[in-house]
Design an enzyme around this catalytic site. Sequence first.
Site, PDB file in Angstrom:
ATOM      1  N   LYS A 107      -5.083  53.428 133.592  1.00  0.00           N
ATOM      2  CA  LYS A 107      -3.879  52.947 132.870  1.00  0.00           C
ATOM      3  C   LYS A 107      -3.075  54.131 132.606  1.00  0.00           C
ATOM      4  CE  LYS A 107      -2.597  49.391 130.442  1.00  0.00           C
ATOM      5  NZ  LYS A 107      -2.757  47.679 130.794  1.00  0.00           N
TER       6      LYS A 107
HETATM    7  P1  NAD Z   1       5.746  43.357 126.278  1.00  0.00           P
HETATM    8  O1  NAD Z   1       6.374  44.582 125.858  1.00  0.00           O
HETATM    9  O2  NAD Z   1       6.654  42.356 127.161  1.00  0.00           O
HETATM   10  O3  NAD Z   1       5.835  42.336 124.708  1.00  0.00           O
HETATM   11  C1  NAD Z   1       5.280  42.773 123.675  1.00  0.00           C
HETATM   12  C2  NAD Z   1       5.704  42.074 122.692  1.00  0.00           C
HETATM   13  O4  NAD Z   1       4.841  42.340 121.393  1.00  0.00           O
HETATM   14  C3  NAD Z   1       7.117  42.105 122.094  1.00  0.00           C
HETATM   15  O5  NAD Z   1       7.515  40.702 121.969  1.00  0.00           O
HETATM   16  C4  NAD Z   1       7.039  42.836 120.862  1.00  0.00           C
HETATM   17  O6  NAD Z   1       8.198  42.661 120.088  1.00  0.00           O
HETATM   18  C5  NAD Z   1       5.802  42.333 120.326  1.00  0.00           C
HETATM   19  N1  NAD Z   1       5.225  43.031 119.186  1.00  0.00           N
HETATM   20  C6  NAD Z   1       5.170  44.546 119.055  1.00  0.00           C
HETATM   21  N2  NAD Z   1       4.508  44.810 118.104  1.00  0.00           N
HETATM   22  C7  NAD Z   1       4.460  43.751 117.408  1.00  0.00           C
HETATM   23  C8  NAD Z   1       3.751  43.439 116.121  1.00  0.00           C
HETATM   24  N3  NAD Z   1       3.409  44.419 115.180  1.00  0.00           N
HETATM   25  N4  NAD Z   1       3.711  42.017 115.611  1.00  0.00           N
HETATM   26  C9  NAD Z   1       4.079  40.908 116.432  1.00  0.00           C
HETATM   27  N5  NAD Z   1       4.450  41.146 117.613  1.00  0.00           N
HETATM   28  C10 NAD Z   1       4.820  42.518 118.062  1.00  0.00           C
HETATM   29  O7  NAD Z   1       4.508  43.355 126.658  1.00  0.00           O
HETATM   30  P2  NAD Z   1       3.673  42.530 127.409  1.00  0.00           P
HETATM   31  O8  NAD Z   1       3.330  43.075 128.861  1.00  0.00           O
HETATM   32  O9  NAD Z   1       3.854  41.194 127.092  1.00  0.00           O
HETATM   33  O10 NAD Z   1       2.119  43.013 126.721  1.00  0.00           O
HETATM   34  C11 NAD Z   1       1.609  42.536 125.640  1.00  0.00           C
HETATM   35  C12 NAD Z   1       0.068  42.682 125.628  1.00  0.00           C
HETATM   36  O11 NAD Z   1      -0.369  41.955 126.764  1.00  0.00           O
HETATM   37  C13 NAD Z   1      -0.552  44.124 125.683  1.00  0.00           C
HETATM   38  O12 NAD Z   1      -1.580  44.166 124.908  1.00  0.00           O
HETATM   39  C14 NAD Z   1      -0.670  44.346 127.170  1.00  0.00           C
HETATM   40  O13 NAD Z   1      -1.553  45.307 127.328  1.00  0.00           O
HETATM   41  C15 NAD Z   1      -1.392  42.760 127.558  1.00  0.00           C
HETATM   42  N6  NAD Z   1      -1.374  42.596 129.033  1.00  0.00           N
HETATM   43  C16 NAD Z   1      -0.133  42.691 129.589  1.00  0.00           C
HETATM   44  C17 NAD Z   1      -0.003  42.280 130.997  1.00  0.00           C
HETATM   45  C18 NAD Z   1       1.109  42.186 132.012  1.00  0.00           C
HETATM   46  O14 NAD Z   1       1.184  41.694 132.936  1.00  0.00           O
HETATM   47  N7  NAD Z   1       2.360  42.411 131.319  1.00  0.00           N
HETATM   48  C19 NAD Z   1      -1.342  41.993 131.526  1.00  0.00           C
HETATM   49  C20 NAD Z   1      -2.462  42.039 130.932  1.00  0.00           C
HETATM   50  C21 NAD Z   1      -2.348  42.289 129.622  1.00  0.00           C
END
Ligand code: NAD
Length: 421
Positions: A107
């Site tokens: 990561k």
């Molecule tokens: P992203 O940046 O696209 O979205 C994050 C979202 O969370 C946004 O809508 C943001 O406004 C919201 N957010 C932030 N703080 C918040 C809060 N306090 N309360 C409510 N909402 C809040 O990120 P993502 O890629 O969607 O990732 C989200 C999660 O999924 C993370 O934990 C990431 O590690 C995990 N993840 C992502 C992927 C991927 O392919 N993108 C894969 C596996 C896991």
Amino acid sequence: MTSHQINPFHVAQQQFDQAADMLRLPDDVRAILRVPQRELTVNFPVQMDDGSTRVFTGYRVQHNLSRGPVKGGIRYHPSVDIDEVRALAMWMTWKCALVNIPYGGAKGGVIVDPKQLSPGELERLTRRFATEISILLGPEKDIPAPDVGTNAQTMAWIMDTISMHRGYTVPAVITGKPVNVGGSLGRVEATGRGVMLMVREMARKLNWPLAGLRVVVQGFGNVGSTAAHLLHQLGCTIIGVADASGGYYCAHGLDIPAMRAYADRHPFHLLEGYSAPGVERISGSELLELECDVLIPAALENQLTGANAERIRAKLIVEGANGPTTPEADAILGERGILIVPDILANAGGVIVSYFEWVQGLQEFFWDEQDINDKLERIIVGAFQQVTTMAEQRRVPLRLAAYLLAVQRVADANTTRGVYP
Ligand code: NAD
């Protein structure tokens, strides 16, 4: 303890220890797997638009390389720190092993609020960070992907930077790229699609009809908004969603396509200012405590903790985010009979299609979207079946079952390879 005080790396180690105890892992193997293999911290300057120079701090952590090159996202967020990156790298190792793709976990992250930077500043930050960590990267070594605060454009800048250094295009050095520069069809949706498939499989197992299933989603970014959209398409009623701007609730169901279109028009992809008849504004913590069938945390770590676990009224939690539930909350929710599909399974769709993107990049032969979605479904549903079987055989929660499978695979690879020299 507030969510900011809970150290995600200690959480990750606690989860590992529980599985290692049950597997009776030898002490030497346990000592190897309990800590990351490599860690790089970089402090690097970026020229800002006003002519000043700011120094940023970033990290790349490789947890374990015994099953293949390492894989894991890059996060841009003000609360990134080394322990968060260590935890996320360790979770990637277990996730890749659980769905049996030939990677170890890694990561990366930069301490930055990308919303405060202009597009030019963000590009310069990305290209310099990629250069700083390039000593670790390569299609056969370490392949990053998007995470919170980064997207396909960020990945394109990283791919271009590494390609400029080498003097030729290296598509397989990174995944989550735009399709026009070697990205895979289906990658943008892959994590949310995996989350949807896990909700579907659990509903099938519990004999719950999907039509009208009441779903709450925290986070409306890549993972949360895609999961909400695909579940809405299956007939589920999405009664609440939240992003960094707060929560939105409608007992009859939110208009997810309209909300996605709204967020797409917002400069930072937020629902800030969204309103519609029947939609109530609620706080982020109220959203988590809504009565519903399925709660999907898809934002950040430490959202379900000892402080709110007693008040969660979902019947099933499907973890889109990494590390949203602390071990303390896990125990409380378990005692209360709330089922949890753990992150290392529920959000594995992203890394599965990243694996497809890497394979397509290496062989320069591209597959169609149906083929990709079918292969994704086969792998993640297969892993789901292995996890539920293990949970039934060993009478343990799904998270521990997933860890038993994953940790054993990594331990076996480690032991088979032996200790060098
Ligand atoms: P992203 O940046 O696209 O979205 C994050 C979202 O969370 C946004 O809508 C943001 O406004 C919201 N957010 C932030 N703080 C918040 C809060 N306090 N309360 C409510 N909402 C809040 O990120 P993502 O890629 O969607 O990732 C989200 C999660 O999924 C993370 O934990 C990431 O590690 C995990 N993840 C992502 C992927 C991927 O392919 N993108 C894969 C596996 C896991």
